[in-house]
Scaffold this motif. Structure first.
Motif, PDB file in Angstrom:
ATOM      1  N   LEU A 177      13.152   3.345  -4.460  1.00  0.00           N
ATOM      2  CA  LEU A 177      11.867   3.759  -3.883  1.00  0.00           C
ATOM      3  C   LEU A 177      11.299   4.945  -4.659  1.00  0.00           C
ATOM      4  O   LEU A 177      10.115   4.961  -5.007  1.00  0.00           O
ATOM      5  CB  LEU A 177      12.037   4.108  -2.401  1.00  0.00           C
ATOM      6  CG  LEU A 177      10.826   4.736  -1.714  1.00  0.00           C
ATOM      7  CD1 LEU A 177       9.617   3.822  -1.750  1.00  0.00           C
ATOM      8  CD2 LEU A 177      11.189   5.123  -0.284  1.00  0.00           C
ATOM      9  N   GLY A 178      12.138   5.933  -4.951  1.00  0.00           N
ATOM     10  CA  GLY A 178      11.686   7.100  -5.707  1.00  0.00           C
ATOM     11  C   GLY A 178      11.144   6.726  -7.076  1.00  0.00           C
ATOM     12  O   GLY A 178      10.125   7.267  -7.529  1.00  0.00           O
ATOM     13  N   GLN A 179      11.786   5.776  -7.746  1.00  0.00           N
ATOM     14  CA  GLN A 179      11.323   5.327  -9.061  1.00  0.00           C
ATOM     15  C   GLN A 179       9.963   4.644  -8.958  1.00  0.00           C
ATOM     16  O   GLN A 179       9.083   4.866  -9.791  1.00  0.00           O
ATOM     17  CB  GLN A 179      12.346   4.380  -9.688  1.00  0.00           C
ATOM     18  CG  GLN A 179      13.627   5.072 -10.086  1.00  0.00           C
ATOM     19  CD  GLN A 179      14.726   4.086 -10.478  1.00  0.00           C
ATOM     20  OE1 GLN A 179      14.589   2.870 -10.326  1.00  0.00           O
ATOM     21  NE2 GLN A 179      15.827   4.618 -10.972  1.00  0.00           N
TER      22      GLN A 179
ATOM     23  N   SER B 213       0.853  -1.184   0.000  1.00  0.00           N
ATOM     24  CA  SER B 213       0.000   0.000   0.000  1.00  0.00           C
ATOM     25  C   SER B 213       0.893   1.239   0.000  1.00  0.00           C
ATOM     26  O   SER B 213       2.094   1.148   0.280  1.00  0.00           O
ATOM     27  CB  SER B 213      -0.882   0.004   1.255  1.00  0.00           C
ATOM     28  OG  SER B 213      -0.072   0.240   2.399  1.00  0.00           O
ATOM     29  N   PRO B 214       0.333   2.415  -0.269  1.00  0.00           N
ATOM     30  CA  PRO B 214       1.129   3.633  -0.153  1.00  0.00           C
ATOM     31  C   PRO B 214       1.745   3.789   1.242  1.00  0.00           C
ATOM     32  O   PRO B 214       2.876   4.261   1.377  1.00  0.00           O
ATOM     33  CB  PRO B 214       0.122   4.748  -0.453  1.00  0.00           C
ATOM     34  CG  PRO B 214      -0.871   4.101  -1.373  1.00  0.00           C
ATOM     35  CD  PRO B 214      -1.000   2.689  -0.833  1.00  0.00           C
ATOM     36  N   ALA B 215       1.043   3.342   2.277  1.00  0.00           N
ATOM     37  CA  ALA B 215       1.584   3.421   3.642  1.00  0.00           C
ATOM     38  C   ALA B 215       2.819   2.534   3.790  1.00  0.00           C
ATOM     39  O   ALA B 215       3.768   2.891   4.500  1.00  0.00           O
ATOM     40  CB  ALA B 215       0.514   3.024   4.662  1.00  0.00           C
ATOM     41  N   ASP B 216       2.840   1.391   3.112  1.00  0.00           N
ATOM     42  CA  ASP B 216       4.018   0.516   3.151  1.00  0.00           C
ATOM     43  C   ASP B 216       5.226   1.203   2.528  1.00  0.00           C
ATOM     44  O   ASP B 216       6.346   1.066   3.013  1.00  0.00           O
ATOM     45  CB  ASP B 216       3.751  -0.795   2.409  1.00  0.00           C
ATOM     46  CG  ASP B 216       2.715  -1.667   3.093  1.00  0.00           C
ATOM     47  OD1 ASP B 216       2.682  -1.695   4.337  1.00  0.00           O
ATOM     48  OD2 ASP B 216       1.942  -2.321   2.364  1.00  0.00           O
ATOM     49  N   LEU B 217       5.002   1.941   1.450  1.00  0.00           N
ATOM     50  CA  LEU B 217       6.101   2.665   0.801  1.00  0.00           C
ATOM     51  C   LEU B 217       6.617   3.784   1.699  1.00  0.00           C
ATOM     52  O   LEU B 217       7.827   4.006   1.796  1.00  0.00           O
ATOM     53  CB  LEU B 217       5.656   3.207  -0.556  1.00  0.00           C
ATOM     54  CG  LEU B 217       5.222   2.149  -1.577  1.00  0.00           C
ATOM     55  CD1 LEU B 217       4.786   2.812  -2.879  1.00  0.00           C
ATOM     56  CD2 LEU B 217       6.304   1.121  -1.818  1.00  0.00           C
ATOM     57  N   GLU B 218       5.707   4.468   2.385  1.00  0.00           N
ATOM     58  CA  GLU B 218       6.122   5.501   3.342  1.00  0.00           C
ATOM     59  C   GLU B 218       6.915   4.879   4.489  1.00  0.00           C
ATOM     60  O   GLU B 218       7.927   5.422   4.929  1.00  0.00           O
ATOM     61  CB  GLU B 218       4.899   6.245   3.882  1.00  0.00           C
ATOM     62  CG  GLU B 218       4.209   7.107   2.854  1.00  0.00           C
ATOM     63  CD  GLU B 218       2.852   7.608   3.302  1.00  0.00           C
ATOM     64  OE1 GLU B 218       2.519   7.500   4.515  1.00  0.00           O
ATOM     65  OE2 GLU B 218       2.099   8.106   2.447  1.00  0.00           O
TER      66      GLU B 218
END
Length: 160
Positions: free
Chosen positions: A137-139, A62-67
């Motif tokens: 991560l940025g990519q 999820s987006p939270a996992d990436l954060e």
């Protein structure tokens, strides 16, 4: 809303390798593009390779996992151990920037909720490995930006 351009190819979120052992998390694409409440979920796989064991494990991010991964990279840069994806439905990934016994970076992947398998990988990584993970991560974030907003629990809308 944007189409998933890399479907079938995927993109590395994590790539740690010393030539003998490797640990990767590869993002495969959106779980359900265009389905509002699932659009931002990403299908991924954890891949472990060594001379002794090789395996793949399906994941969902999820987006939270990436954060959380971004914050984990900050902790690793500060010399702290991290545990990422520590829940009952995902593999638990522990990374130690310095494992005392091995004298290297160490990764442990545990799938206690599924296969009950745990793998420990010592990795002799080059200086700058954390910066490389930040670039990956940025990519991923640029390729699959969060396009859905949860305005209240269970209520979703497209970001404008």
């Amino acid at each position: 809303m944007r189409a998933d351009r890399t479907e079938g190819r995927g993109m590395e979120l994590i790539s740690l390798s010393d030539g003998d052992n490797s640990f990767r998390v590869r993002v495969l694409g959106r779980r359900a593009p265009g389905v509002l409440h699932l659009h931002d979920r990403l299908d991924a796989e954890a891949i472990v390779t060594s001379g002794f064991v090789s395996g793949r494990l399906a994941m969902s991010l999820s987006p939270a996992d990436l954060e959380e991964w971004s914050r984990a990279l900050d902790l690793l840069a500060a010399g702290q151990d991290v545990r990422w994806r520590d829940d009952d439905h995902s593999p638990e990934i522990t990374i130690q920037p310095y494992h005392e016994e091995q004298g290297t970076v160490a990764v442990r992947v545990e799938d206690l909720g599924g296969s009950c398998v745990s793998v420990f990988l010592p990795l002799s990584l080059e200086e700058g490995w954390i910066d490389e993970q930040r670039k990956l991560l940025g990519q991923v974030v640029r390729e699959w930006p969060s396009e859905v907003l949860e305005s209240s629990p269970g209520a979703y809308e497209w970001r404008r």
